[in-house]
Design a protein around this motif. Structure first.
Motif: not given
Ligand code: ATP
Length: 246
Positions: A221-226, A216-219, A194-198
């Motif tokens: 696009s707010g989805a949950d990385l976990q 990328s963080r843009g790709e 969760p923190i990495a995604s920020i």
């Protein structure tokens, strides 16, 4: 190989005995980016970071930093292992002075940067104590400070958040962001999704030594990385609720 301003790995392979730990791994990290290498336990993250840092030699493949073989750039890399240690008779300050000198830094520069790190990581009260008395998080703050004091072109940091309390973790990310914005290349491995995604600009998910996905963080696009991690790696948390019932 394309020209690249940053870190690039080309078809890295590393086997231990008959077991392939890293399998044909190619990825890049641009200058100014924070890249998080993600993967389940035993996926090959530490092995990859150690190859990039020169601590172990790949069986095959190549690693470049700014298009040079990474072996020519060792003095411009800071590596922080997942279980950092400090010789217990040294104080944190002595450790920082020692590692700064190994880097060829001037005594006054080491002193100034140590003061800054001591301030941001709140080490003033204990930096002169023997490190044998430090907790895990205190050692982590000192060793991370050693990397920041070096101001390398490439940071390679394995599990930076283990042992850090929330303020120190936040400070770590702010320091990483500042280093990246000054043009450093930052590669970290973490399980703290969760923190990495920020904070991270790009992510690479590996499993069984193979790169399954980069984005990328843009790709994201707010989805949950976990959730993405579970989907890509085919992993999920186990059902445990019956365990304590009998
Ligand atoms: P974790 O998230 O648990 O830290 P990791 O992704 O960092 O895992 P690695 O430590 O790179 O994984 O290990 C990758 C594989 O290589 C694992 O199967 C591990 O058992 C194996 N391995 C790592 N180091 C050695 C070693 N020195 N000798 C033999 N096998 C090793």
């Amino acid at each position: 190989m394309a020209d690249r301003n940053g870190l690039e790995t080309h078809s890295l392979v590393k086997c231990y005995g008959g077991k392939t730990a890293v399998d044909d791994l190619s990825f890049y990290v641009n200058k100014g980016d924070i890249f998080a290498l993600l993967g389940p336990n035993g996926a090959g993250k530490t092995t990859t970071l150690k190859m990039i840092s020169g601590l172990i030699i790949p069986d095959s493949g190549a690693i470049t930093l700014n298009d040079e073989p990474v072996g020519n750039a060792r003095h411009r890399i800071a590596y922080v292992p997942d279980e950092p240690t400090i010789f217990p008779n040294l104080s944190g300050r002595e450790y920082l002075r020692y590692t700064g000198r190994l880097r060829g830094l001037d005594t006054e520069i080491i002193h100034q940067r140590t003061m800054l790190c001591s301030g941001v990581f709140e080490m003033d009260g204990w930096l002169d104590h023997r490190s044998g008395s430090y907790s895990h998080g205190m050692i982590q703050r000192v060793v991370l400070s050693g990397a920041f004091i070096a101001r390398p072109d490439l940071y390679v940091i394995d599990e930076p958040l283990v042992g850090l309390d929330p303020p120190a973790a936040e400070t770590f990310w702010r320091m990483m962001e500042a280093a990246a914005s000054e043009g450093a290349v930052v590669l970290i491995s973490t399980h703290t999704l969760p923190i990495a995604s920020i904070y991270c600009h790009r992510f690479g998910i590996i499993h069984h030594g193979r790169l399954l996905r980069t984005l990328s963080r843009g790709e994201l696009s707010g989805a949950d990385l976990q959730d993405l991690f579970f989907k890509v790696t085919g992993t999920s948390p186990a059902e445990v609720h019956d365990f304590f019932r009998d």
